[in-house]
Design an enzyme around this catalytic site. Structure first.
Site, mmCIF file in Angstrom:
data_model
loop_
_atom_site.group_PDB
_atom_site.id
_atom_site.type_symbol
_atom_site.label_atom_id
_atom_site.label_comp_id
_atom_site.label_asym_id
_atom_site.label_seq_id
_atom_site.Cartn_x
_atom_site.Cartn_y
_atom_site.Cartn_z
ATOM 1 N N LYS A 165 -2.545 6.171 -10.587
ATOM 2 C CA LYS A 165 -2.340 5.012 -9.721
ATOM 3 C C LYS A 165 -3.274 5.189 -8.539
ATOM 4 O O LYS A 165 -3.252 6.227 -7.875
ATOM 5 C CB LYS A 165 -0.886 4.942 -9.248
ATOM 6 C CG LYS A 165 -0.562 3.630 -8.526
ATOM 7 C CD LYS A 165 -0.620 2.449 -9.478
ATOM 8 C CE LYS A 165 -0.252 1.140 -8.797
ATOM 9 N NZ LYS A 165 -0.247 0.013 -9.722
ATOM 10 N N SER A 234 -4.883 2.515 -12.758
ATOM 11 C CA SER A 234 -4.292 1.235 -12.374
ATOM 12 C C SER A 234 -4.287 1.119 -10.858
ATOM 13 O O SER A 234 -3.796 2.015 -10.168
ATOM 14 C CB SER A 234 -2.861 1.141 -12.918
ATOM 15 O OG SER A 234 -2.249 -0.071 -12.553
#
Length: 367
Positions: A165, A234
């Site tokens: 992330k 992401s």
């Protein structure tokens, strides 16, 4: 000697704030909340800069887990790695995958070979002008190596999926950099997602020896021949550092699960999906007793505008983002082959597999 046991639980959600399934598993004793190391989720937002379903889901999970762990919600977020991927286009079904890790004194009988292991690490916070550049690559590579050590994995060949992330730029962050006389990689919040994803993926490639370590800033989003075969990154607005989760197999794990992977060359590469399934004893002739837990994959619209010589229009559609098109297309392909739509497909695969393709990993529960 096997010292850890990793568990994997896939839980359907009725919305980004739904924690009932997880709380039910905790209440039944199936999950010890103290053992939760990471939670990956698919939420039904747009997957863009303003996709607040990701932050909402994390907030809901932290609030629900706080009393179970005798911590504040903020402390829960610092303890557990949360990676929410927005966008469940097409047949993709919203869900979370919970990873647990516990120390074990005596492993289950019959466990042999390498089993699923998981490790976690974080980078420092980045300055806005560092996103999409060599600083993010270098720091991510360090964090990947730390996460491998945390997972008890020393051989890069045993790493099958690295979920990250990473941050993105906002107008405020761009302005803060400019006030210091610094220039960001881009002033577009949406474009910054790709820069951050790409640099993070190259960090994985550096750590695993897939590319040379001397990568310059001008490589990001330009040299698509440089990529990682296991990276999945992401972007989100809710953080300014990278959260790194390494998934692989280790002799030191007493887990009842195993992970394998393959690399999709393009968005319709069904053979690669089948290869990933077969790598853990599934596929057309699955080994007795083995069950599919989840499939983790990346998807993107091929930057050259074609798929196997045929033109696609995903990059020219001004109504729907190309990442949304790609998630729907690859999600449908994988769901059809796997027999379930509750699969984790993340859009935007810059430097994550070959251009237009991406890694696909499969977790199986062994008998």
């Amino acid at each position: 000697m096997r010292t850890t046991s990793v568990g994997v639980f896939k839980v359907a959600t009725k919305g980004p704030g739904d924690v009932s399934g997880l709380i039910s598993l905790i209440g039944s004793g199936a999950i010890d909340p103290a053992s939760i190391l990471a939670i990956l989720g698919k939420t039904e937002g747009n997957g863009g800069v303003n996709d607040f379903t990701r932050e909402y889901a994390v907030a809901a999970l932290c609030t629900a887990l706080a009393p179970k762990l005798d911590l504040t919600p903020h402390e829960v977020e610092q303890r557990i790695a949360f990676v929410m991927s927005g966008g469940t286009e097409g047949v993709l079904s919203p869900h979370i995958t919970v990873f647990t890790r516990q120390q074990v004194a005596t492993p289950h009988a019959g466990i042999a070979g390498k089993r699923l292991s998981i490790g976690m690490a974080q980078t420092r916070d980045f300055l806005p002008e560092e996103l999409g550049r060599s600083a993010q690559i270098t720091e991510t590579a360090r964090a990947v190596k730390a996460a491998m050590a945390d997972a008890g994995i020393s051989d890069a060949a045993d790493v099958h999926f690295v979920q990250i992330k990473c941050p993105l730029l906002t107008s405020e962050r761009v302005e803060a950099a400019a006030a210091r006389g610094a220039k960001t990689a881009t002033i577009s919040a949406y474009s910054s997602m790709a820069y951050s994803r790409g640099a993070s993926a190259l960090g994985v490639a550096v750590a695993l020896g897939e590319v040379a370590s001397d990568i310059s800033d001008d490589v990001v989003l330009r040299r698509y021949d440089l990529f990682s075969k296991v990276a999945s990154t992401s972007s989100g607005i809710e953080l300014m550092h990278n959260v790194v989760i390494v998934l692989g197999n280790s002799e030191g794990s007493a887990s009842e699960f195993e992970i394998g992977h393959a690399v999709m060359d393009d968005a319709i590469d069904a053979a690669a999906v089948m290869s990933a399934l077969k790598s853990v004893g599934l596929g057309t002739t699955p080994k007795s007793g083995r069950e599919l837990v989840n499939i983790l994959a990346k998807a993107e619209a091929s930057p050259d505008g074609t798929v196997r010589g045929s033109r696609h229009t995903m990059l020219e559609d001004t109504d729907i983002s190309s990442t949304r098109h790609a998630r729907a297309a690859v999600g449908g392909l994988i769901a059809g082959l796997a027999g379930t739509s509750a699969v984790y497909v993340s859009g935007g695969a810059e430097h994550q597999g070959p251009a237009g393709g991406g890694p696909v990993a499969v977790i199986a529960h062994l008998p």
